[in-house]
Structure formats: C-alpha cells, structure tokens
Design an enzyme around this catalytic site. Structure first.
Site, PDB file in Angstrom:
ATOM      1  N   HIS A 171       0.827  -1.198   0.000  1.00  0.00           N
ATOM      2  CA  HIS A 171       0.000   0.000   0.000  1.00  0.00           C
ATOM      3  C   HIS A 171       0.866   1.254   0.000  1.00  0.00           C
ATOM      4  CE1 HIS A 171      -3.272  -2.737   1.164  1.00  0.00           C
ATOM      5  NE2 HIS A 171      -4.100  -1.766   0.823  1.00  0.00           N
ATOM      6  N   LYS A 175      -0.898   4.811   4.647  1.00  0.00           N
ATOM      7  CA  LYS A 175      -1.819   3.870   5.294  1.00  0.00           C
ATOM      8  C   LYS A 175      -1.327   3.608   6.707  1.00  0.00           C
ATOM      9  CE  LYS A 175      -4.061  -0.635   4.774  1.00  0.00           C
ATOM     10  NZ  LYS A 175      -5.380  -0.057   5.106  1.00  0.00           N
TER      11      LYS A 175
END
Length: 282
Positions: A171, A175
């Site tokens: 990601h 995040k």
C-alpha cells in the site's frame, strides 16, 4: 442495482473523511448516483470547517458544508432523513476512531458502511451485537473491489490443496495500519478450513527481527510493504513440490472501489445486523 421505483427517495449519505483520497472519490460517486444524495461531509482538516465540500474538492458547489462535528452531522442527517428512510454513513477515516464512529452511527440510527480498516476481532464482535440489538444494518468492508473478492475466493479454494502459503500486501505509505484489513480477511477465509499451514522445515533464525513477516496461529505469514506510488495491491503465493501458484490483485485507481461502495450503500438499509466483507452482499 439502483431502485427501479422512479418515485423512491434518494438515499441520504454522509461521508466521513470527505477530503481524504477515498472520501473524495466517495463524494464524487454519491453526487453522480441518481439514487443517492449527499447529506453531510465530515472532515477534521485544518481550515476546512464550513467550506462547501464541492469547492474544497475542486468540483462545483454542492450545497453541503464541511463539518468536524461527527455526532452533530449524524444527528442532523438522521433527523432530515426520516421522511425518506434512514441515512447511511460511509466512513474512510482512521483506525483510531473507526470503532467509535461505527458505534455512534448505529446509536443515531444511521446505517454504517465502514471502509476504514483496523477494527479488532473483539471490536467487530461487539459492534455486531450492538447492531443486532438495535436492528440496524451495517457493513464493515475491508475492500470494496469485486476483483479482490474474486481473489479471496480463489485463495480459499486453493488453500484446500496447498499446505504452504504466504500473503503480501502493498500500500501507499500513508496507510496507518498493517497488515491491511483486506489481507487479514483473505487469511481468515483461507483458515476456515481449519488446517495448519507452513509446517517448519528447518529451525529458522531472523538476523533482522520481523523480516519473515507476521505469523498467525494457523501458520500463515503476512507481509506488509509501504511505499509512495503504490495504491493497494495483494499477492497470495502458494508453494508445493516443484511448483508455485500465485494470485495477485492490483488497484490502479481508487475509482475501482466505487461500484462496491454504491452497491453496499444500496443494500445496507435492508440488513438486520452487521456484515463483514463485500462477498456477503454480492
């Protein structure tokens, strides 16, 4: 699918985290959907209070002011929605507040659609009990992509035939939680067989603690990567004598999640309790 009754009232939707990357996409999707209406926009960004959310996002004026008052926005949406049915909250905020947000939405009679990950199993169980007692439908969806649902189903099927598997999720570096809720959900589906994975073949030693990833009780190992330039990606690799089998899903743009978000918004008011995972609604 959208309602077929032309006289039906649009679904009032409140978006929490409206100025975030996912929240902004949800705002755009809601205002573009004929069967939905934007009933509130919540964000705690400095200097955003009272701004029109459309102008703040570079869109046309939408007539909805940004607010940092979460419970006040829920209360207002709940009161205004009584004539046309209950309102829906779509939450893309932060793991540190998602439990309180979900519980507050249920308490105010607003159906929660939660895209924020980070809820613990204990918190999910508590919210499921609370929503059932309140007879309020809600949905906690780690990933709104239909493609990811297909990957998870394929991983669960493959787990029947492979005893060795590891999961990697990648990601963007903004995040907050790791591993991702999507990756945890994939592991949980694989573990429904009740089997143990990755039986030790050698006495391992990590010269750098954590380099082998996080190990679940089932033996599955989960690895997390965080880098700028990534959006959301997941890989499940199975190994056996003489072969490997790899499943991978890549999200290129966040717009890929919006069909799943709108589908959940349209379904959540029909539910009598909390569901976990998009596959429960397809």
């Amino acid at each position: 699918m959208p309602p077929t009754d032309p006289g039906s009232q649009p679904i009032p939707v409140v978006v929490a985290g409206a100025l975030g990357r996912m929240g902004a996409e949800v705002v755009k999707a809601v205002v573009s959907a004929a069967d939905c209406s934007l009933a509130g926009a919540i964000d705690t960004g400095a200097g955003s209070e009272g701004q029109d959310v459309g102008l703040a996002l570079g869109l046309e004026e939408l007539g909805v002011a940004l607010s940092s008052d979460f419970e006040g926005s829920l209360c207002q949406a709940s009161q205004e929605a009584r004539r046309g049915g209950a309102a829906v909250l779509v939450d893309f905020t932060h793991p540190s507040v998602v439990y309180e947000h979900t519980r507050a939405a249920i308490a105010y009679g607003v159906h929660p659609v939660i895209g924020t990950t980070g809820l613990t199993p204990e918190q999910l169980a508590d919210l499921a009990t609370f929503s059932q007692k309140a007879s309020m439908g809600g949905a906690v969806i780690p990933n709104f992509s239909v493609g990811m649902v297909l990957l998870q189903q394929a991983a669960a099927a493959a787990a029947r035939f492979y005893d060795f598997a590891e999961l990697t999720e990648l990601h963007h570096n903004r995040k907050a939680d790791a591993p991702s809720g999507t990756c945890v959900k994939t592991a949980e589906l694989m573990e429904e067989l009740g089997k143990t994975f990755n039986a030790p073949q050698v006495e391992e030693h990590e010269s750098l603690p954590g380099c082998r990833g996080g190990r679940r009780e089932s033996g599955l190992r989960l690895h997390s990567v965080r880098l700028p330039g990534l959006v959301a990606h997941q890989e499940v690799m199975f190994g056996a004598a003489g072969e490997t089998y790899t499943l991978r899903h890549d999200t290129i743009e966040r717009s890929a999640y919006m069909p799943g978000v709108l589908h959940t918004v349209r379904r959540v008011r029909e539910l009598g309790g909390l569901v976990y995972g998009l596959e429960r609604l397809l």
